[in-house]
Design an enzyme around this catalytic site. Structure first.
Site, PDB file in Angstrom:
ATOM      1  N   TYR A 124      17.104 -14.254  30.400  1.00 37.61           N
ATOM      2  CA  TYR A 124      17.543 -14.914  29.167  1.00 37.61           C
ATOM      3  C   TYR A 124      19.031 -14.695  28.914  1.00 37.61           C
ATOM      4  O   TYR A 124      19.528 -15.031  27.845  1.00 37.61           O
ATOM      5  CB  TYR A 124      16.742 -14.391  27.972  1.00 37.61           C
ATOM      6  N   LYS A 191       8.368  -5.516  38.118  1.00 42.98           N
ATOM      7  CA  LYS A 191       8.031  -6.024  39.454  1.00 42.98           C
ATOM      8  C   LYS A 191       9.017  -5.363  40.422  1.00 42.98           C
ATOM      9  O   LYS A 191       9.778  -6.034  41.140  1.00 42.98           O
ATOM     10  CB  LYS A 191       8.147  -7.566  39.453  1.00 42.98           C
ATOM     11  N   ASP A 224       1.991  -8.519  37.673  1.00 43.87           N
ATOM     12  CA  ASP A 224       0.827  -9.351  38.026  1.00 43.87           C
ATOM     13  C   ASP A 224      -0.472  -8.578  37.812  1.00 43.87           C
ATOM     14  O   ASP A 224      -1.439  -9.079  37.242  1.00 43.87           O
ATOM     15  CB  ASP A 224       0.935  -9.927  39.450  1.00 43.87           C
ATOM     16  N   ASP A 248       7.879 -11.862  27.097  1.00 43.60           N
ATOM     17  CA  ASP A 248       7.603 -13.169  26.491  1.00 43.60           C
ATOM     18  C   ASP A 248       6.203 -13.637  26.901  1.00 43.60           C
ATOM     19  O   ASP A 248       5.379 -14.038  26.075  1.00 43.60           O
ATOM     20  CB  ASP A 248       8.675 -14.147  26.999  1.00 43.60           C
TER      21      ASP A 248
END
Ligand code: NAD
Length: 363
Positions: A124, A191, A224, A248
């Site tokens: 962002y 991640k 994930d 988000d």
């Protein structure tokens, strides 16, 4: 007046849900002066800016605000005004408590999660390179030269940045939040196995700060796996801290666990400014119909009352909202077992029922 608070009605359903929120907050008897200013797509049409000085000055003065959702038109030349406000006031922490209330339809019960999302960087940051632009070609050549990596010439590029300083701020915020709110565990989400220098850095900072909080359990999860875990066994989780994009996405996933966006509140916290808002957007198709559910902004007001130290008023409001939903009589269409139930009430009547309960509780 004891408190002066900035009120931004927003676009679409924003004005009707903020009106409902003001009614129930005032029913608690709290002394608030609402400083009403507006931002967003409708203001843009009149004033040529989505974020007028009046909004900026009001928030700087009052330090606390509550807002309705703001429309971000697709393909028009400005980015989200929400993102702009978070950056301008360095509202670095987005807190989204997701708690089940009896009476709200959901596949799950007993959910009590808090999502803490970093609000200022990651994908962002707004560092975007458009497909085919000279600067984009230069970046592609630079990466080829420095890293010997091939990027397709017809690519658009968005850059992900994660800093030590912003990671420290948000992760420390999460552990302090856990301590203050008697929470047991903080889960850091990332991640890092793939993005070693951005998410890897976030994980490293997470582990360092976690080691300073002996009283709070900590663990990390890959994003994930986190999604699957939340769907299968959400009861194992408590407070979660995430970089911006994962935060988000997980906020919406967690809203789904408690019955949808209509009931998910949020707060954006900076070092000395706080802005409260529902998780949902401006739902333009329902604008002006006195139809949608104002629970999310009302619960955001509960968080706001707690933030300004008005715990009693916050409890009064939260209990009345919970009771009204549990009874299920004066609720909006989305809270009825059948969405076409003709006994569903409108936004205003929903607020009236809650205000009535608050008045009873106060006498
Ligand atoms: P949305 O949240 O506005 O609507 C999605 C669907 O959720 C709606 O069609 C409606 O069925 C349901 N819904 C949302 N709020 C509800 C409520 N209070 N009661 C009952 N049902 C409700 O999401 P969208 O359609 O993706 O976005 C519309 C606009 O809002 C876009 O311009 C988007 O950029 C903006 N947006 C703003 C914010 C914000 O201001 N913080 C957040 C998200 C989206």
């Amino acid at each position: 007046m004891k408190h002066s608070i900035t009120l931004i009605p927003g676009d679409g359903i924003g004005p009707e849900i903020t009106r409902a929120m003001v009614k129930v907050v005032e029913a608690t008897g709290i002394d608030i002066k609402w400083d009403i200013v507006n931002a967003g797509a409708e203001v843009y049409e009149k004033e040529g800016t989505v974020l007028p000085e009046s909004v900026i000055n009001s928030l700087k003065k009052n330090r606390v605000g509550i807002k309705g959702p703001i429309t971000t038109p697709v393909g028009v030349g400005f980015r989200s005004v929400n993102v702009a406000m978070r950056k301008l006031f360095n509202l670095y922490a987005c807190v989204r408590p997701c708690k089940s209330y009896l009476g709200i339809k959901s596949r799950y019960s007993g959910i009590d999660l808090v999502i803490i999302r970093e609000n200022t960087e990651d994908l962002y940051s707004g560092i975007e390179f458009e497909k085919g632009k000279v600067e984009t070609e230069e970046l592609i050549s630079f990466i080829k030269e420095k890293k010997d990596l091939e990027i397709r010439s017809d690519s658009g590029i968005s850059i992900k940045t994660i800093s030590v300083s912003a990671s420290e701020d948000i992760i420390r915020f999460a552990f302090e939040y856990a301590r203050k709110n008697n929470r047991k565990k903080v889960t850091g989400v990332h991640k890092a196995n793939i993005m070693k220098y951005s998410d890897g850095l976030f994980l490293e900072v997470f582990k360092k700060i976690a080691s300073e909080y002996d009283d709070i359990e900590s663990e990390d999860r890959i994003i994930d796996n986190m999604c699957m875990q939340l769907v299968q066994k959400p009861e194992l989780y408590d407070v979660m801290v995430l970089p911006n994009l994962y935060g988000d996405i997980i906020s919406d996933l967690a809203a789904g666990l408690i019955g949808g966006l209509g009931v998910a509140p949020g707060e954006n916290i900076g070092k000395d400014i706080a802005l409260f808002e529902p998780t949902h957007g401006s739902a333009p198709k329902y604008k002006g119909q006195n139809k949608v559910n104002p629970t999310a902004i009302m619960l955001s007001a509960v968080l706001m009352l707690k933030y300004i130290g008005e715990e009693e008023h916050a409890d009064l409001l939260e209990n009345a909202i919970a009771e009204n939903i549990r009874e299920g009589k004066y609720v909006t269409y989305d809270l009825k077992p059948d969405r076409n139930d003709p006994t569903a009430v409108g936004t205003d009547e929903f607020a009236d029922a809650i205000a009535e309960k608050i008045k009873k509780a106060r006498t």
